[in-house]
Scaffold this motif. Structure first.
Motif, PDB file in Angstrom:
ATOM      1  N   THR A 109       0.828  -1.205   0.000  1.00  0.00           N
ATOM      2  CA  THR A 109       0.000   0.000   0.000  1.00  0.00           C
ATOM      3  C   THR A 109       0.863   1.256   0.000  1.00  0.00           C
ATOM      4  O   THR A 109       0.588   2.212  -0.733  1.00  0.00           O
ATOM      5  N   ALA A 110       1.936   1.229   0.799  1.00  0.00           N
ATOM      6  CA  ALA A 110       2.842   2.386   0.838  1.00  0.00           C
ATOM      7  C   ALA A 110       3.531   2.568  -0.514  1.00  0.00           C
ATOM      8  O   ALA A 110       3.675   3.703  -0.998  1.00  0.00           O
ATOM      9  N   ALA A 111       3.945   1.477  -1.139  1.00  0.00           N
ATOM     10  CA  ALA A 111       4.597   1.564  -2.448  1.00  0.00           C
ATOM     11  C   ALA A 111       3.628   2.102  -3.495  1.00  0.00           C
ATOM     12  O   ALA A 111       3.999   2.936  -4.333  1.00  0.00           O
ATOM     13  N   MET A 112       2.386   1.652  -3.455  1.00  0.00           N
ATOM     14  CA  MET A 112       1.379   2.149  -4.401  1.00  0.00           C
ATOM     15  C   MET A 112       1.116   3.639  -4.162  1.00  0.00           C
ATOM     16  O   MET A 112       0.913   4.395  -5.121  1.00  0.00           O
ATOM     17  N   ALA A 113       1.119   4.064  -2.889  1.00  0.00           N
ATOM     18  CA  ALA A 113       0.908   5.482  -2.580  1.00  0.00           C
ATOM     19  C   ALA A 113       2.063   6.323  -3.127  1.00  0.00           C
ATOM     20  O   ALA A 113       1.849   7.429  -3.648  1.00  0.00           O
ATOM     21  N   CYS A 115       3.857   5.536  -5.729  1.00  0.00           N
ATOM     22  CA  CYS A 115       3.646   5.563  -7.184  1.00  0.00           C
ATOM     23  C   CYS A 115       2.633   6.639  -7.550  1.00  0.00           C
ATOM     24  O   CYS A 115       2.849   7.416  -8.490  1.00  0.00           O
ATOM     25  N   GLN A 116       1.537   6.691  -6.808  1.00  0.00           N
ATOM     26  CA  GLN A 116       0.492   7.675  -7.087  1.00  0.00           C
ATOM     27  C   GLN A 116       1.005   9.093  -6.850  1.00  0.00           C
ATOM     28  O   GLN A 116       0.709  10.008  -7.608  1.00  0.00           O
ATOM     29  N   ILE A 118       4.133  10.157  -7.099  1.00  0.00           N
ATOM     30  CA  ILE A 118       5.028  10.494  -8.211  1.00  0.00           C
ATOM     31  C   ILE A 118       4.210  10.842  -9.451  1.00  0.00           C
ATOM     32  O   ILE A 118       4.499  11.817 -10.152  1.00  0.00           O
ATOM     33  N   TYR A 119       3.172  10.066  -9.720  1.00  0.00           N
ATOM     34  CA  TYR A 119       2.298  10.318 -10.872  1.00  0.00           C
ATOM     35  C   TYR A 119       1.664  11.704 -10.770  1.00  0.00           C
ATOM     36  O   TYR A 119       1.706  12.487 -11.722  1.00  0.00           O
ATOM     37  N   ASN A 120       1.091  12.018  -9.608  1.00  0.00           N
ATOM     38  CA  ASN A 120       0.439  13.324  -9.431  1.00  0.00           C
ATOM     39  C   ASN A 120       1.456  14.462  -9.547  1.00  0.00           C
ATOM     40  O   ASN A 120       1.167  15.502 -10.143  1.00  0.00           O
ATOM     41  N   GLY A 121       2.650  14.247  -8.993  1.00  0.00           N
ATOM     42  CA  GLY A 121       3.684  15.275  -9.078  1.00  0.00           C
ATOM     43  C   GLY A 121       4.117  15.530 -10.511  1.00  0.00           C
ATOM     44  O   GLY A 121       4.318  16.674 -10.918  1.00  0.00           O
ATOM     45  N   ARG A 122       4.244  14.461 -11.303  1.00  0.00           N
ATOM     46  CA  ARG A 122       4.629  14.628 -12.705  1.00  0.00           C
ATOM     47  C   ARG A 122       3.545  15.352 -13.499  1.00  0.00           C
ATOM     48  O   ARG A 122       3.839  16.185 -14.355  1.00  0.00           O
ATOM     49  N   LEU A 123       2.288  15.034 -13.221  1.00  0.00           N
ATOM     50  CA  LEU A 123       1.208  15.714 -13.942  1.00  0.00           C
ATOM     51  C   LEU A 123       1.169  17.191 -13.585  1.00  0.00           C
ATOM     52  O   LEU A 123       0.931  18.042 -14.458  1.00  0.00           O
ATOM     53  N   GLN A 124       1.385  17.505 -12.315  1.00  0.00           N
ATOM     54  CA  GLN A 124       1.329  18.909 -11.887  1.00  0.00           C
ATOM     55  C   GLN A 124       2.508  19.701 -12.417  1.00  0.00           C
ATOM     56  O   GLN A 124       2.355  20.836 -12.865  1.00  0.00           O
ATOM     57  N   SER A 125       3.698  19.094 -12.378  1.00  0.00           N
ATOM     58  CA  SER A 125       4.878  19.840 -12.792  1.00  0.00           C
ATOM     59  C   SER A 125       5.101  19.765 -14.299  1.00  0.00           C
ATOM     60  O   SER A 125       5.802  20.598 -14.864  1.00  0.00           O
TER      61      SER A 125
END
Length: 127
Positions: A109-113, A115-116, A118-125
């Motif tokens: 669960t922590a690893a998936m969080a 991943c999420q 990093i995904y959100n950070g890439r979309l925002q930046s």
């Protein structure tokens, strides 16, 4: 005689006005063509940017999916190692303690969080 001079004068004035209006018309047509070319260029640039954004979002989503699959694989590998470390019971089956399964689920669960995040950070930046 004055009628002829007045007529010639009016013809000359009308010709001058006609030539001037023709010149203005040509200038307006040139301006309209430039505006048309600018609009076409802007449309092409907007389409290119939209395609780049879509490709970026798709690529970022692929990275997210790979990250989540890697987290799931790591969890499965951890559980396999835990099963191998357990001594077999009388019936030949190996039982993994519940606490190990819970810890493995927490780690996944922590690893998936992550991943999420990093995904959100890439979309925002946009990187």
């Amino acid at each position: 005689m004055t009628k002829k001079i007045a007529g010639i004068f009016l013809i000359l004035i009308a010709s001058g006005v006609w030539l001037y209006l023709d010149l203005l018309n040509k200038q307006e047509l040139g301006s309209a063509e430039q505006i048309h070319l600018s609009v076409e260029t802007a449309r092409a640039e907007a389409k290119k940017r939209a395609d780049m954004k879509e490709n970026f979002e798709n690529l970022t989503l692929i990275y997210l999916n790979h990250c989540q699959v890697a987290a799931e694989d790591a969890n499965n590998n951890y559980m396999e190692v835990a099963e191998l470390a357990m001594a077999p019971r009388k019936n030949g089956k190996k039982d993994v303690p519940q606490i190990l399964e819970e810890e493995a689920e927490k780690i996944k669960t922590a690893a998936m969080a992550v991943c999420q995040k990093i995904y959100n950070g890439r979309l925002q930046s946009g990187i």
